[in-house]
Design an enzyme around this catalytic site. Structure first.
Site, PDB file in Angstrom:
ATOM      1  N   GLU A 125       0.968  -1.192   0.007  1.00 11.76           N
ATOM      2  CA  GLU A 125       0.051  -0.095   0.134  1.00 11.76           C
ATOM      3  C   GLU A 125       0.771   1.251   0.047  1.00 11.76           C
ATOM      4  O   GLU A 125       0.373   2.174   0.342  1.00 11.76           O
ATOM      5  CB  GLU A 125      -1.063   0.027   1.406  1.00 11.76           C
ATOM      6  N   ASP A 216      -1.611  -3.020 -10.116  1.00 13.50           N
ATOM      7  CA  ASP A 216      -2.073  -4.212  -9.685  1.00 13.50           C
ATOM      8  C   ASP A 216      -2.401  -5.100 -10.716  1.00 13.50           C
ATOM      9  O   ASP A 216      -3.162  -4.924 -11.803  1.00 13.50           O
ATOM     10  CB  ASP A 216      -3.379  -3.943  -8.941  1.00 13.50           C
TER      11      ASP A 216
END
Length: 707
Positions: A125, A216
């Site tokens: 993150e 991602d």
């Protein structure tokens, strides 16, 4: 001389521990496999790949052929595998020893399976804190990937983020590779030529600039995209009939003959030195800094951002304002969501027990499995909430607690083998808020009491079922909630045996009513929505307490003097842990000169399973459907889950009014807006009718033995 630019492309692959096999398999078929196959079709496209450890283990077990593809591409130099922490923790918030262990676990796995030495580090993150360079350097990490948002918030402008930098802590250096935000929002949402055009626009004569994109892998296949998914966009029809990735890779390949150099980050760092030294503030990517804020503050910040993005003649109204608008940082989730903080602090608590064993009896190989349970419990997904469900997913929280309870059972067993007492009751500030909890522990159960929060029970762990039955979730207002929807928001946290006092009796002639069918003005509706009038000042307040312990049982006595309407009242509450049984004894004393007439109402929130169909609750020989509101008059009920070997019998000394309702939360998830089941709340209402100095008595017994 033709202007040029360097471009590094990285994909991040991750699945949280405890995720369902069919979910991971879907991601494999729709993203992981087609993405790698597409990259392989374009041999000039060099790509960095980061896989979290849990996913690598899953791939090795379920698709060993995938490993073979990666090895082939690695041998040809087309891919570079990037390291990280094995179970994808938010690495700043775990102890330094665990940081190193998790980094080494993934490094060793990659070395053993792919014969590669990792140089780069994926930061989960992108949650950055300035103390990290020392740990990373000591682990042999050369570079770390950080959002350019971190750098721009520190005063750098866009063109200055097209270079790596050094940062350090106590003289320990690590190289910083900025991740380009503009490209991240283009891929795959814009036409394939647009990210290529952006790269070409930022070439220079020296050809020394580096633009890095990280995406991602799941975004390249399983994310929703209107009436399609990104699988349709990337591999089927794109926006113009051609698969998006195919078109983009072809454009990148064609550009390599002219102005584009596509390379691995490690290759760039061999050719060019970082531009200089930089120190970055605590940060994550832009949206994370908004999500972490308390709801009111988040709304304010997001409104400011909308104003800053208002278009005027095609340009943002305030580019400078956008650069410096910054919210909070990741640790704020531990404050915003007490459920997250409790998991994190329980991890530290169990870990401290293991450290204590090591200090007394030494480190040994038999402790490695316990350490792995603790590392698994640090997986970040269940600890926060943004675009996806995160901490709202009860099955993910359940996985964290299962790891920790399992570790604790193993530690207790080791201490018992050494002749150490494991039955004990003691004070500890478990949640690190400056107020001690009381922990009661034996070989069957853990009970955590919060005297400062209504003398409530915060957590009950059933050890033979490896289950935290208190793993529920308090309903909260989120920034994306529409006030017109009137979603319930709890005034008090959903903890067991908080003492409420209500004027009227619950109606006992209703059975299995959907929440939507409840009369808006009924007491049942007000109780379910936590909108009833509270007549006392006991709920959520601080109680005095005294701890006693005997050989066979542990006792905590709690008391408080307060008010119910105008009456002076004292509550004495005694919580007793004995083997598989918890007993809660009540003495409520009317200390006023006036008669006291009211109803005592307490709740017992329980989490059995995220699948409602597996939650069996029996009352008066009837099975209760937990998706509806149900009520009955009686003195007992039973809960069981055969798969988890979970059994619970709840009985009261007095005949009482019982109410059960499902605890539902309304959140954004990867599927859009969703209603998530968080457990069942069982309410118990008892009539209080006391003359001056009279005492109301009740005893509640919760028995966890299998019947």
């Amino acid at each position: 001389m033709k202007e040029k630019i360097n471009f590094a492309l990285v994909f991040h692959f991750h699945q949280p521990i405890g995720n369902f096999d069919h979910v991971i398999e879907h991601a494999y078929q729709k993203s992981y496999l087609p993405l790698i196959q597409m990259i392989k079709r374009f041999p000039k496209i060099k790509v960095g790949l980061h896989y979290t450890g849990y996913l690598l283990e899953w791939l090795e077990k379920n698709h060993p052929e995938y490993d073979d593809i990666l090895k082939e591409m690695s041998n040809k130099g087309q891919i570079e595998i990037i390291g990280g922490a094995f179970y994808e923790p938010i690495i700043p918030v775990i102890p330094d020893r665990d940081k190193k262990a998790q980094i080494e676990l993934l490094r060793d796995y990659i070395k053993n399976h792919f014969n590669l030495d990792i140089k780069g580090f994926w930061l989960a993150e992108r949650a950055w804190e300035p103390h990290l360079p020392k740990i990373l350097n000591e682990c042999g990490i050369e570079y770390i990937l950080i959002d350019d948002f971190h750098l721009r918030a520190n005063g750098l402008y866009e063109e200055e983020t097209f270079f790596p930098y050094f940062t350090e802590e106590q003289g320990y250096l690590v190289k910083v590779i900025p991740i380009n935000e503009r490209l991240r929002y283009m891929v795959p949402w814009k036409q394939p030529w647009e990210p290529v055009e952006y790269l070409e626009k930022n070439t220079n004569e020296e050809g020394s600039r580096l633009i890095t994109l990280i995406s991602d892998a799941e975004k390249m296949g399983v994310w929703p995209a209107g009436d399609m998914t990104t699988y349709d966009i990337c591999y089927v029809k794109g926006y113009d009939g051609t698969p998006w990735l195919e078109s983009w890779f072809q454009r990148l390949t064609d550009s390599m003959d002219e102005w584009l150099t596509m390379l691995h980050i490690s290759e760039y760092l061999k050719k060019y030195k970082p531009k200089g030294l930089i120190y970055m503030p605590t940060a994550s990517y832009d949206k994370m800094s908004y999500w972490v804020l308390p709801t009111r503050a988040r709304k304010s910040l997001e409104n400011l951002i909308k104003k800053a993005k208002w278009k005027h003649f095609g340009e943002p109204f305030s580019e400078e304002l956008l650069q410096f608008l910054k919210g909070g940082y990741w640790r704020g989730f531990l404050v915003k969501y007490p459920e997250s903080n409790l998991m994190h602090k329980k991890m530290l608590h169990v870990r401290q027990k293991l450290i204590k064993y090591e200090e007394e009896f030494g480190k040994s190989k038999k402790l490695e499995d316990i350490w792995l349970d603790i590392y698994k419990s640090q997986c970040n997904d269940p600890y926060w909430h943004g675009q996806f469900g995160g901490v709202y997913f009860s099955f993910m929280r359940e996985t964290i607690y299962s790891c920790l309870i399992n570790a604790e059972i193993k530690i207790d067993r080791l201490f018992k083998e050494k002749g150490k007492l494991i039955n004990k009751v003691y004070e500890k500030d478990l949640t690190y808020d400056g107020r001690p909890e009381i922990l009661m522990e034996n070989e069957f159960l853990n009970v955590c009491i919060q005297p400062h929060y209504g003398a409530s029970i915060l957590e009950i762990d059933i050890k033979n079922a490896i289950h935290n039955i208190s793993n529920v979730f308090t309903r909260k207002e989120e920034a994306y909630h529409d006030p017109k929807d009137k979603f319930p928001v709890d005034r008090w946290r959903k903890q067991a045996f908080i003492d409420h006092f209500i004027q009227d009796a619950l109606i006992m002639n209703q059975l299995e009513i959907p929440i939507v069918d409840l009369d808006e003005e009924s007491l049942e509706k007000k109780v379910v929505s936590d909108e009833f009038e509270e007549l006392g000042n006991f709920a959520g307040s601080s109680y005095n307490y005294k701890i006693t312990s005997r050989e066979e049982n542990q006792v905590v006595k709690l008391s408080k003097e307060g008010k119910i309407k105008e009456n002076d009242v004292q509550i004495n509450k005694e919580i007793i842990l004995q083997a598989n049984t918890i007993e809660i004894k009540y003495n409520i004393i009317n200390k006023s000169k006036e008669k006291l007439e009211t109803f005592h109402y307490i709740e017992f929130p329980v989490y059995i399973d995220s699948d409602i169909s597996k939650n069996i609750i029996l009352a008066n020989n009837d099975e209760i459907k937990v998706e509806n509101i149900s009520n009955w008059k009686g003195s007992q009920f039973h809960i069981k889950n055969l798969k988890k070997k979970l059994y619970l019998s709840f009985s009261t000394q007095n005949i009482s009014n019982f109410l059960i309702y499902p605890l539902m939360t309304y959140v954004t998830t990867d599927g859009g807006y969703d209603t998530l089941y968080q457990g069942a709340v069982i309410g118990l209402q008892s009539k209080i009718d006391l003359k001056p100095s009279e005492v109301y008595k009740n005893s509640i017994i919760i028995d966890f033995k299998e019947k």
